[in-house]
Design an enzyme around this catalytic site. Structure first.
Site, mmCIF file in Angstrom:
data_model
loop_
_atom_site.group_PDB
_atom_site.id
_atom_site.type_symbol
_atom_site.label_atom_id
_atom_site.label_comp_id
_atom_site.label_asym_id
_atom_site.label_seq_id
_atom_site.Cartn_x
_atom_site.Cartn_y
_atom_site.Cartn_z
ATOM 1 N N LEU A 195 7.614 -38.823 44.493
ATOM 2 C CA LEU A 195 6.651 -37.875 43.930
ATOM 3 C C LEU A 195 6.163 -38.331 42.556
ATOM 4 C CD1 LEU A 195 5.344 -34.985 44.122
ATOM 5 C CD2 LEU A 195 7.370 -34.177 42.895
ATOM 6 N N HIS A 196 4.877 -38.211 42.335
ATOM 7 C CA HIS A 196 4.298 -38.485 41.013
ATOM 8 C C HIS A 196 2.959 -37.761 40.911
ATOM 9 C CE1 HIS A 196 2.839 -41.662 43.720
ATOM 10 N NE2 HIS A 196 1.754 -41.737 42.957
ATOM 11 N N GLN A 197 2.649 -37.329 39.700
ATOM 12 C CA GLN A 197 1.396 -36.619 39.447
ATOM 13 C C GLN A 197 0.526 -37.450 38.510
ATOM 14 O OE1 GLN A 197 0.420 -32.245 39.169
ATOM 15 N NE2 GLN A 197 1.123 -32.690 37.107
#
Length: 187
Positions: free
Chosen positions: A144-146
């Site tokens: 996960l990464h934003q």
């Protein structure tokens, strides 16, 4: 010598049909195109860069800030100068897998990233979001990464559209140093 002195454009030799366009060479992009350093599987032991980056020093890893559960890092292949990623340390692929504490810090780091980018670069707007899953466009779907992408009026010029090229006015190490200096303290 005569071509340089005349008003006629110099012919391009060995680059195909002369078209009066200059060429911008971005050989560093070939690593991205070839998928170098892309995980070979879905586990943290499969070469996940978001699991490896926190093991590096801030300058070598391009880390802007570290928290208890998440960190902010510059994107190696940015859409714009200052393009940050907010990543949990824990190797998870879905936003719904974050704990309440991770979610709170993930959100707080996004807020702090916006403040740092405004202070450092005068960003006038932002694209903030995440691509969950490969079919949604995630380049590294297993972790996960934003994305936090600063935007300015007029920054969508002809280069990306016509030239398939981004013009970045600053080296990533210099951008990291500037943003780390502008990163707001907690609160």
């Amino acid at each position: 010598m005569l071509a340089a002195m005349s008003n006629e454009p110099e012919l391009q030799r060995g680059a195909g049909t002369p078209d009066a366009f200059e060429r911008l060479w971005t050989p560093h992009r070939m690593a991205y195109i070839k998928g170098e350093n892309k995980p070979t599987g879905s586990g943290p032991e499969d070469g996940c860069p978001f699991c490896e980056i926190p093991k590096l020093g801030d300058e070598d890893g391009l880390i802007v800030a570290r928290g208890e559960a998440v960190y902010a890092v510059l994107n190696l292949y940015p859409y714009n100068s200052g393009h940050l990623l907010v990543c949990p340390y824990r190797h998870i692929s879905d936003y719904t897998d974050l704990t309440a504490a991770e979610t709170a810090e993930f959100s707080d780091f996004t807020r702090r990233a916006l403040a740092a980018l405004r202070k450092a670069s005068g960003a006038q707007g932002f694209n903030v979001g995440m691509n969950l899953g490969g079919v949604a466009g995630a380049g590294i779907a297993a972790h996960l990464h934003q994305h936090v992408v600063p935007r300015w009026g007029g920054d969508t010029n002809f280069m990306p559209v016509v030239g398939q090229t981004k013009v970045l006015p600053q080296l990533l190490r210099d951008t990291r140093s500037l943003l780390a200096g502008c990163w707001p303290s907690e609160g």
